[in-house]
Scaffold this motif. Structure first.
Motif, short mmCIF file in Angstrom:
data_model
loop_
_atom_site.label_atom_id
_atom_site.label_comp_id
_atom_site.label_asym_id
_atom_site.label_seq_id
_atom_site.Cartn_x
_atom_site.Cartn_y
_atom_site.Cartn_z
N SER A 117 0.82 -1.20 0.00
CA SER A 117 0.00 0.00 0.00
C SER A 117 0.86 1.26 0.00
O SER A 117 2.02 1.25 0.42
N ALA A 118 0.26 2.35 -0.48
CA ALA A 118 0.96 3.63 -0.56
C ALA A 118 0.58 4.52 0.62
O ALA A 118 -0.54 4.48 1.11
N THR A 119 1.53 5.32 1.06
CA THR A 119 1.27 6.27 2.13
C THR A 119 0.87 7.64 1.59
O THR A 119 0.32 8.47 2.31
N LEU A 120 1.15 7.87 0.31
CA LEU A 120 0.83 9.16 -0.32
C LEU A 120 0.47 8.91 -1.77
O LEU A 120 1.19 8.21 -2.49
N VAL A 142 1.24 11.07 -17.07
CA VAL A 142 0.24 10.30 -16.32
C VAL A 142 -0.53 11.29 -15.45
O VAL A 142 -0.15 12.45 -15.30
N SER A 143 -1.62 10.80 -14.88
CA SER A 143 -2.43 11.68 -14.05
C SER A 143 -2.23 11.43 -12.56
O SER A 143 -2.64 12.28 -11.74
N ALA A 144 -1.59 10.31 -12.20
CA ALA A 144 -1.49 9.97 -10.79
C ALA A 144 -0.21 9.19 -10.49
O ALA A 144 0.38 8.56 -11.38
N LEU A 145 0.19 9.23 -9.24
CA LEU A 145 1.33 8.43 -8.79
C LEU A 145 1.17 8.11 -7.31
O LEU A 145 0.48 8.82 -6.57
N ALA A 146 1.84 7.05 -6.89
CA ALA A 146 1.77 6.59 -5.51
C ALA A 146 3.17 6.54 -4.91
O ALA A 146 4.14 6.22 -5.60
N ILE A 195 8.90 6.27 -5.15
CA ILE A 195 7.72 6.13 -5.99
C ILE A 195 7.33 4.65 -6.05
O ILE A 195 8.16 3.80 -6.43
N LEU A 196 6.12 4.37 -5.70
CA LEU A 196 5.62 2.99 -5.72
C LEU A 196 5.09 2.63 -7.11
O LEU A 196 5.35 1.54 -7.62
N ALA A 197 4.35 3.55 -7.73
CA ALA A 197 3.77 3.27 -9.04
C ALA A 197 3.27 4.58 -9.65
O ALA A 197 3.08 5.58 -8.96
N THR A 198 3.07 4.56 -10.97
CA THR A 198 2.45 5.68 -11.68
C THR A 198 1.34 5.12 -12.55
O THR A 198 1.38 3.96 -12.95
N GLY A 199 0.34 5.95 -12.85
CA GLY A 199 -0.75 5.46 -13.70
C GLY A 199 -1.98 6.33 -13.64
O GLY A 199 -1.88 7.56 -13.55
N GLU A 232 -7.67 6.09 -10.80
CA GLU A 232 -8.35 4.94 -10.19
C GLU A 232 -7.35 3.91 -9.68
O GLU A 232 -7.46 3.41 -8.55
N ASP A 233 -6.37 3.58 -10.48
CA ASP A 233 -5.40 2.56 -10.09
C ASP A 233 -4.55 3.02 -8.90
O ASP A 233 -4.25 2.22 -8.01
N MET A 234 -4.16 4.27 -8.88
CA MET A 234 -3.31 4.76 -7.78
C MET A 234 -4.11 4.89 -6.48
O MET A 234 -3.60 4.57 -5.39
N GLN A 235 -5.35 5.34 -6.57
CA GLN A 235 -6.17 5.44 -5.36
C GLN A 235 -6.39 4.07 -4.74
O GLN A 235 -6.50 3.95 -3.51
N ALA A 236 -6.45 3.04 -5.57
CA ALA A 236 -6.64 1.68 -5.05
C ALA A 236 -5.45 1.23 -4.22
O ALA A 236 -5.58 0.32 -3.39
N LEU A 237 -4.29 1.86 -4.40
CA LEU A 237 -3.09 1.49 -3.64
C LEU A 237 -2.99 2.19 -2.30
O LEU A 237 -2.15 1.83 -1.47
#
Length: 538
Positions: free
Chosen positions: A2-5, A22-26, A32-36, A39-44
């Motif tokens: 899971s992401a903290t931010l 991209v529109s989002a990142l985690a 950086i955990l992920a970019t995308g 919806e996908d980043m909020q799920a993290l």
């Protein structure tokens, strides 16, 4: 995991070719955990994590100033500000105001004056200063950092008089009778500077604490520092105390090479916060005081070809020793002769390095730099790329200096501050500010790089030698990706990609979709370093 931010609803310019926008990142644990997608980043996002709505703002990798004098910048914020003083009387008024409030026995120190802004464009004198400084000794640094204006009290304390010889690599300006005028060029500045009590590492660290807060407000996440030993000690103090809030690469003056070699320091040694850069050499002076080393004389000064602060043979000896001990080189060169000589040194150095590799000696592959590269002779324009030398340049210098270039270099100006030429040749172009000589804020530098114009629009819509303009993408690249490549940190910095450090600069608008003029209206909305907001204005 899971992401903290998580950042969503943004225009995130990753500087990665495979996924540039991209529109989002985690973020998790400072990386950086992920970019995308949103919806996908909020799920993290972890239940107790933080969600940040960027509201359409642009986010880029953290901006890095690849050439700054951080100790000088930090301490100069406490000194007399002579930047943009439009006349000699105004400069003297500011000094007089400081003298009226200074405690007894204190040196009056200031920075930023330039006679080029004054009506007669003449250098000021000690006599000018004597009228407003009283018993205080005064040492005022030229905007370029390559000349000093001092008063008679300072000259007396340093025992500088008509019989004092010019030191190697420097010049004492003299009147017709041979007496010092109060202007000291290059190494001659040290004759007086050595009399001034130096700020301690603790005092410097205190000044840096406040200075780095300002850096966060203007969007910086890292610096490449070019000051000396005290600066290094102060940065270490902040690091050890957990207070260093900028990723710092520390370059080492050539005068400290013996000590660096003796300690076994190598370029790249350190961690994510503080690491060793290269050995800094001065090949020549600067344009403002006309001490840049030239192939042909300055316009209107047939006897002036500038000053060789370090001659070619000495540069080669320093470079050879540094390289043999795992230390890269970073050499200041302004004039076309200085740049030519530095390139000759690097060409010979490459032969030495090739011979060591062929002999099976264990040696790191070092990347060397030229700082400023302000004027290249046409015959040398391809050599940086051919020799894999990094062009470390400062875009604000071009627009600040354009009138001086026209006046003192004439037609040679078409080859100056040649960013597009550098990129077309294949050289790596990295940007900084040379602060406190120019503003440390990167947005004015980005604007200068894209427009080749001053904030007032001068010299016109096409800019000064507008063929050298860059795209915004290229300018941001020079403050991000190239900075990481230059310091050997691209695996961890420079782009927005999973696994890299969560260092970001957030703008108050999508700067990639505005007219170039609007860049001056843009502001920094946030600065994130290691996944933590160091500055936030939204």
């Amino acid at each position: 995991m899971s992401a903290t931010l998580v950042f969503t609803n943004g225009r995130i310019y990753t500087m990665e070719a495979a996924q540039p926008l991209v529109s989002a990142l985690a973020v998790r644990d400072g990386r950086i955990l992920a970019t995308g997608t949103d919806e996908d980043m909020q799920a993290l996002l972890a239940p107790d994590g933080k969600l940040v709505d960027l509201g359409g703002r642009a986010l880029t990798p953290g901006l890095v100033d690849a050439h700054v004098h951080f100790q000088w910048f930090s301490l100069s914020r406490l000194q007399i500000d002579l930047f943009e003083a439009p006349s000699l009387p105004e400069a003297l008024r500011r000094v007089a105001d400081a003298a009226a409030e200074a405690p007894e026995g204190r040196w009056l120190q200031g920075r930023g004056w330039t006679q080029e802004l004054w009506e007669a464009q003449r250098f000021p004198t000690a006599a000018d200063l004597d009228a407003v400084t009283g018993a205080f000794p005064a040492f005022l640094t030229h905007k370029s950092g390559h000349a000093a204006w001092v008063n008679s009290r300072a000259l007396k304390l340093a025992a500088v008089d008509a019989n004092t010889p010019d030191p190697p690599g420097g010049q004492i300006q003299r009147d017709e009778s041979g007496r010092p005028t109060g202007i000291l060029f290059e190494s001659a500045m040290d004759l007086v500077r050595e009399q001034i009590p130096e700020a301690t590492a603790s005092e410097t660290a205190d000044a840096m604490r406040a200075a780095q807060e300002y850096c966060w407000k203007v969007g910086l996440t890292g610096i490449h520092d070019f000051d000396g030993r005290t600066s290094f000690r102060a940065l270490q103090t902040l690091h050890l105390d957990g207070e260093l809030g900028l990723r710092a690469v520390k370059n080492i003056p050539a005068s400290r090479l013996e000590h660096a070699v003796g300690l076994g320091l190598r370029s790249g040694f350190g961690d994510e916060w503080l690491r060793v850069g290269g050995i800094k050499i001065f090949a020549d002076g600067a344009l403002g005081p006309r001490t840049a080393l030239m192939i042909e004389p300055f316009e209107g000064e047939p006897d002036n070809r500038g000053i060789a602060v370090t001659d070619k043979e000495e540069m080669m000896a320093i470079a050879s020793e540094a390289s043999a001990n795992g230390l890269s080189l970073t050499i200041h060169a302004i004039g076309d002769r200085a740049n030519h000589d530095v390139l000759d040194v690097y060409e010979a150095l490459h032969e030495e390095e090739r011979a060591r590799r062929e002999a099976g000696q264990i040696a790191p592959r070092l990347r060397h730099r030229i700082e400023h590269v302000q004027l290249l002779h046409p015959a040398d324009q391809q050599r940086l790329a051919q020799l894999d030398v990094i062009a470390s340049m400062q875009p604000s210098h071009a627009t600040a200096d354009m009138e001086m270039v026209d006046r003192y270099w004439g037609d040679r100006g078409q080859y100056s501050y040649a960013w597009r030429t550098m990129l077309k040749s294949g050289a790596l172009l990295v940007f900084g500010s040379d602060s406190p000589i120019e503003s440390i804020a990167p947005l004015p530098g980005i604007y200068a790089a894209v427009t080749r114009r001053r904030p007032d629009g001068a010299p016109g819509p096409e800019g000064w030698y507008g063929e050298q303009r860059l795209t915004l993408q290229e300018a941001i690249h020079a403050f991000t990706v190239a900075a990481a490549q230059t310091s050997g940190q691209l695996a961890h910095q420079g782009t927005v990609r999973a696994g890299k450090l969560a260092d970001f600069t957030i703008f108050d608008r999508d700067i990639f979709n505005v007219a170039p003029e609007e860049l001056l209206e843009a502001e920094i909305a946030g600065t994130v370093i290691g996944g933590q907001f160091r500055y936030c204005a939204f």
